[in-house]
Structures are given as C-alpha cells and as structure tokens.
Design a protein around this motif. Sequence first.
Motif, PDB file in Angstrom:
ATOM      1  N   GLU A  70      -2.957   0.360   7.292  1.00 11.51           N
ATOM      2  CA  GLU A  70      -4.199  -0.075   6.574  1.00 11.51           C
ATOM      3  C   GLU A  70      -4.594  -1.234   7.376  1.00 11.51           C
ATOM      4  O   GLU A  70      -3.978  -2.217   7.782  1.00 11.51           O
ATOM      5  CB  GLU A  70      -3.402  -0.498   5.255  1.00 11.51           C
TER       6      GLU A  70
ATOM      7  N   GLN B 213      -7.728  -1.474  -2.794  1.00 14.42           N
ATOM      8  CA  GLN B 213      -6.541  -0.770  -2.183  1.00 14.42           C
ATOM      9  C   GLN B 213      -5.863  -0.010  -3.057  1.00 14.42           C
ATOM     10  O   GLN B 213      -5.397   1.118  -2.693  1.00 14.42           O
ATOM     11  CB  GLN B 213      -5.479  -2.055  -1.920  1.00 14.42           C
TER      12      GLN B 213
ATOM     13  N   ARG C  42     -12.127  -1.925   4.115  1.00 13.36           N
ATOM     14  CA  ARG C  42     -10.623  -1.584   3.936  1.00 13.36           C
ATOM     15  C   ARG C  42     -10.600  -0.137   4.368  1.00 13.36           C
ATOM     16  O   ARG C  42     -11.208   0.659   3.713  1.00 13.36           O
ATOM     17  CB  ARG C  42     -10.198  -2.031   2.647  1.00 13.36           C
TER      18      ARG C  42
ATOM     19  N   ALA D 228       0.872  -1.142  -0.087  1.00 14.04           N
ATOM     20  CA  ALA D 228      -0.123   0.179  -0.121  1.00 14.04           C
ATOM     21  C   ALA D 228       0.765   1.092   0.067  1.00 14.04           C
ATOM     22  O   ALA D 228       0.358   2.332  -0.628  1.00 14.04           O
ATOM     23  CB  ALA D 228      -0.903   0.105   1.189  1.00 14.04           C
TER      24      ALA D 228
ATOM     25  N   GLU E 217     -10.575  -6.876  -3.173  1.00 12.36           N
ATOM     26  CA  GLU E 217      -9.822  -6.461  -2.066  1.00 12.36           C
ATOM     27  C   GLU E 217      -8.295  -5.516  -2.862  1.00 12.36           C
ATOM     28  O   GLU E 217      -8.102  -4.146  -2.346  1.00 12.36           O
ATOM     29  CB  GLU E 217      -9.114  -7.555  -1.429  1.00 12.36           C
ATOM     30  N   GLN E 218      -7.834  -6.136  -3.743  1.00  7.34           N
ATOM     31  CA  GLN E 218      -6.795  -5.466  -4.618  1.00  7.34           C
ATOM     32  C   GLN E 218      -7.255  -3.965  -5.212  1.00  7.34           C
ATOM     33  O   GLN E 218      -6.233  -3.383  -5.058  1.00  7.34           O
ATOM     34  CB  GLN E 218      -5.905  -6.364  -5.562  1.00  7.34           C
TER      35      GLN E 218
ATOM     36  N   MET F 150      -7.633   3.041   4.952  1.00  5.88           N
ATOM     37  CA  MET F 150      -6.260   3.127   4.878  1.00  5.88           C
ATOM     38  C   MET F 150      -6.161   4.718   5.773  1.00  5.88           C
ATOM     39  O   MET F 150      -7.013   5.603   5.346  1.00  5.88           O
ATOM     40  CB  MET F 150      -5.825   3.653   3.439  1.00  5.88           C
TER      41      MET F 150
ATOM     42  N   SER G 147      -5.657   4.211  -2.420  1.00  7.35           N
ATOM     43  CA  SER G 147      -4.215   4.710  -2.678  1.00  7.35           C
ATOM     44  C   SER G 147      -4.488   6.025  -3.479  1.00  7.35           C
ATOM     45  O   SER G 147      -3.616   7.092  -3.084  1.00  7.35           O
ATOM     46  CB  SER G 147      -3.318   3.574  -3.313  1.00  7.35           C
TER      47      SER G 147
END
Length: 158
Positions: A66, A129, A84, A36, A125-126, A86, A133
């Motif tokens: 994260e 992320q 999720r 991340a 999930e990816q 961050m 970001s």
Amino acid sequence: MMLASCGLQPMYAGGASGEVGRAISSVVVSPIEGKAGYLVRNALTDRLGAAGKSEARYRLDVRLDEKLAGMIVQSDDSVSRERRVMRARYQLVDLNTGAVILDDTADIDAGIDIVKSEYAVIAAEQTAQENLSQDLANQIVTRISGRLRQRSAAPAKP
C-alpha cells in the motif's frame, strides 16, 4: 433458456449449495500484515463465507503493498491531491496437494483531495483505505470464483 443454448452458465448456479458456492466457502484466508491487511482479510472472509469453517480445502495467501503519495504538487510545493494505491499478490493453494491453483495480482487506487482541514484529510485517507480494501477483496474473490468454476467444469483426470 437463452443462456443455455449459447453455452453460458451462471457461475453461482445453485447458490451457496452449488459447486462454486461450496468451493468458495472452503477457502481459508491467511493473516495479512498491517491495518490494510486486516481490512482486506476481513472483506475476503466476509465474501468467501469462510469464517469459522473447519473443512478448509484451499488456502489464500495474500501479500499486500500500500502506498500513499502526492499526486498534484502546486508551485509552492504543497500537495493538493494524493493517490492511495493498494496492490495484492495472492496465491490460492490446494491444501490436499499443496499445488498453487491461482497466482495473480490485483490492484486498485483512489485519489484524495487535500483540503485545509487536517482532520478532513485524515478521514478521507481512512475512508479511501476502507473502500479500497472492499474493492480489492471483490476483485480477488471474482478471480478465485472464476478459477474454481474452471476446475469444477474440467473433466476429471484418470
């Protein structure tokens, strides 16, 4: 014309050659740990236009936290939605004086539906992320731009 009469001025007046544009491009981003961190640092560098700049005037230090946690738990203890999150704590440091000009936090989150396909969940999930970001970097650059705009508008101290 209307903006000038009310005292408002565009933040990026003059584009990349304007005061804020030049200040933004003189920010170098310190390395950030983890995947991340890699994504956030790349997004920041892209937005700041600081890639390969040797005349750095400011350094941006970022600590990233994260988390991925179950958000909705069914009666059979299975998770049907994840969250999720961050969170970045960052400091903008003037390299000439060592003074911290901005010390702030930014955070963002996304919900992810859990489906039967494990591959689809991992891909979601990816993707979350990567998107988070980008959005986190946007928040940070906006706040840095505002602070650098304030500094350029402030009268010089004798």
